[in-house]
Design a protein around this motif. Structure first.
Motif, mmCIF file in Angstrom:
data_model
loop_
_atom_site.group_PDB
_atom_site.id
_atom_site.type_symbol
_atom_site.label_atom_id
_atom_site.label_comp_id
_atom_site.label_asym_id
_atom_site.label_seq_id
_atom_site.Cartn_x
_atom_site.Cartn_y
_atom_site.Cartn_z
ATOM 1 N N UNK A 28 0.858 -1.180 0.000
ATOM 2 C CA UNK A 28 0.000 0.000 0.000
ATOM 3 C C UNK A 28 0.895 1.229 0.000
ATOM 4 N N UNK A 29 0.804 2.028 -1.058
ATOM 5 C CA UNK A 29 1.486 3.321 -1.107
ATOM 6 C C UNK A 29 0.399 4.364 -0.879
ATOM 7 N N UNK A 30 0.514 5.084 0.219
ATOM 8 C CA UNK A 30 -0.600 5.845 0.779
ATOM 9 C C UNK A 30 -0.957 7.090 -0.032
ATOM 10 N N UNK A 31 -2.250 7.191 -0.366
ATOM 11 C CA UNK A 31 -2.824 8.447 -0.844
ATOM 12 C C UNK A 31 -2.367 8.934 -2.199
ATOM 13 N N UNK A 199 1.358 10.187 1.297
ATOM 14 C CA UNK A 199 0.173 10.839 1.850
ATOM 15 C C UNK A 199 0.540 12.170 2.500
ATOM 16 N N UNK A 200 1.644 12.181 3.247
ATOM 17 C CA UNK A 200 2.089 13.434 3.863
ATOM 18 C C UNK A 200 2.499 14.459 2.811
ATOM 19 N N UNK A 201 3.160 14.000 1.760
ATOM 20 C CA UNK A 201 3.579 14.917 0.699
ATOM 21 C C UNK A 201 2.372 15.612 0.091
ATOM 22 N N UNK A 208 1.611 19.072 -7.456
ATOM 23 C CA UNK A 208 2.765 19.836 -7.884
ATOM 24 C C UNK A 208 4.034 19.012 -7.896
ATOM 25 N N UNK A 209 5.159 19.656 -8.180
ATOM 26 C CA UNK A 209 6.432 18.935 -8.351
ATOM 27 C C UNK A 209 6.869 18.158 -7.116
ATOM 28 N N UNK A 210 6.626 18.705 -5.916
ATOM 29 C CA UNK A 210 7.079 18.022 -4.700
ATOM 30 C C UNK A 210 6.354 16.686 -4.536
ATOM 31 N N UNK A 211 5.037 16.732 -4.628
ATOM 32 C CA UNK A 211 4.242 15.504 -4.511
ATOM 33 C C UNK A 211 4.658 14.496 -5.585
ATOM 34 N N UNK A 254 -5.254 18.144 -4.265
ATOM 35 C CA UNK A 254 -4.208 17.223 -3.827
ATOM 36 C C UNK A 254 -3.925 17.225 -2.342
ATOM 37 N N UNK A 255 -4.507 18.158 -1.600
ATOM 38 C CA UNK A 255 -4.189 18.263 -0.170
ATOM 39 C C UNK A 255 -4.956 17.244 0.678
#
Length: 408
Positions: A28-31, A199-201, A208-211, A254-255
């Motif tokens: 599971x890779x979250x979110x 999920x935190x990202x 955006x680029x960070x996520x 995305x938040x």
């Protein structure tokens, strides 16, 4: 004739000797919403799918129905673990978790088999093991996980809180390395790998680029596990089922997540094994993963457990899908779609929900019809009078269930 029997016995023995040992791991890779994983086309997720299949799926139960389920992390994990929605498993958030252990997790199913299947969990959250799976609890028959690498979120000395929660990414790095190491060296029969930071990202930075960057980094972590599986298959007489998925999507920006918007409900599944016709949107769901792993592994699921599962296998043969109900006065119209029109569909009903308390329901066999009929109207006067009914449709290859409150 005796020579024929000898030949058949020899063939049987050869098949047994050559049969590979089956093992399964799900990640599971979250979110991570489906549109994002598809846009980035992350190499490991889609390399796994190149050996089997990829599809969008859904979480969240039936919008506006009795199974509607919030799109939140621990709820999503439990949807997968039990193959049921919130109305059954009773995990309604990430805190104050009170699972209903009468709805067995896939780990309980594995541990109740006659064979001693070895299990593993690689995770940041201890609660995934101690609460959601219920390790060591009398309600789970004192279930024991054999290989454990978790609890890192409690180790603040090793993983002190960092800006943008980067300590969680560091934890995922350890989790993925421990999972790859454990699979290479111990080869558990059933493993759960949980990756948190995506999920935190999303919560912190939104689209955006960070996520995107940390979804790509999570894919590198998935690749470690995938490489370990390929190592086992290349060097040992083993056949592995890998399933990679996410627990929920995200709001448009995305938040956040938790609601029933299309993007929050839309998830995805990647697997390396051949799939059946059910493996496609809009019917594929997160609750289908546990029944599919059970079928691949050859687990015997007790009838009382199987009849409560809301998911159905996406591997092997299946006969019917998409069960719906329409109550009217003293009757309920049940409708379904089918993959096999000639398959017999036996319809059962009960006016109790004793299973919720760990007791037996009083099931009545109503009738058997061909799947191609796609409809049957149940006369409720033939069942005990009640304000609540459960129905099960059983075929040779899968079951469907439905809860109904009659209209008076």
């Amino acid at each position: 004739m005796k020579y024929l029997y000898s030949f058949l016995f020899l063939v049987f023995c050869c098949l047994c000797v050559n049969a590979k040992v089956r093992k399964a791991v799900y990640i599971i890779v979250d979110g991570v919403p489906a549109d994002q994983i598809e846009r980035l086309h992350t190499p490991a997720v889609f390399d796994i799918a190149s050996c089997g299949a990829y599809s969008r799926a859904y979480t969240g139960g039936e919008v506006g129905g009795y199974s509607e389920t919030a799109t939140i992390s621990a709820i999503g994990y439990t949807n997968l673990l039990t193959g049921t929605w919130f109305n059954k498993h009773n995990v309604g958030g990430n805190d104050n978790l009170k699972p209903n252990y009468n709805y067995w997790t896939i780990f309980r199913i594995a541990k109740e088999q006659p064979k001693d299947y070895k299990t593993a969990i690689y995770s940041s959250w201890t609660d995934n093991r101690t609460v959601l799976i219920g390790e060591g609890k009398p309600e789970t028959n004192y279930l024991k996980i054999d290989y454990v690498a978790d609890g890192y979120e409690l180790d603040t000395a090793r993983f002190p809180k960092a800006p943008k929660d980067m300590h969680i990414f560091d934890i995922d790095e350890v989790v993925s390395r421990e999972a790859a190491k454990g699979i290479r060296e111990n080869a558990p029969d059933l493993s759960w790998v949980y990756l948190w930071y995506t999920d935190d990202a999303g919560h912190i930075m939104g689209n955006g680029p960070f996520f995107d960057e940390y979804v790509r980094k999570a894919d590198e972590q998935i690749a470690r596990v995938w490489e370990a599986v390929k190592y086992r298959e290349a060097n040992f007489d083993e056949e592995w089922m890998v399933v990679v998925t996410t627990d929920h999507g995200r709001e448009e920006n995305g938040h956040g997540h938790g609601g029933q918007s299309w993007r929050e409900r839309t998830t995805w599944i990647s697997t390396n094994v051949p799939v059946n016709a059910h493996f496609k949107a809009p019917y594929l769901s997160i609750t289908d993963i546990a029944p599919s792993i059970c079928r691949f592994m050859g687990f015997d699921i007790p009838r009382h457990v199987k009849w409560e599962q809301d998911g159905m296998p996406f591997v092997g043969d299946v006969d019917i899908y998409d069960l719906r109900s329409l109550p009217y006065d003293n009757s309920v119209s049940l409708t379904w779609n089918c993959y096999s029109e000639k398959a017999p569909v036996t319809i059962y009903g009960t006016a109790t929900n004793n299973y919720k308390e760990g007791k037996e329901d009083q099931w009545v066999e109503i009738t058997t019809v061909p799947a191609g009929q796609k409809q049957y109207t149940v006369d409720l006067t033939k069942l005990p009078d009640s304000q609540f009914y459960k129905f099960v449709l059983a075929t040779p290859n899968n079951i469907l269930n439905r809860w109904v409150k009659p209209v008076n």
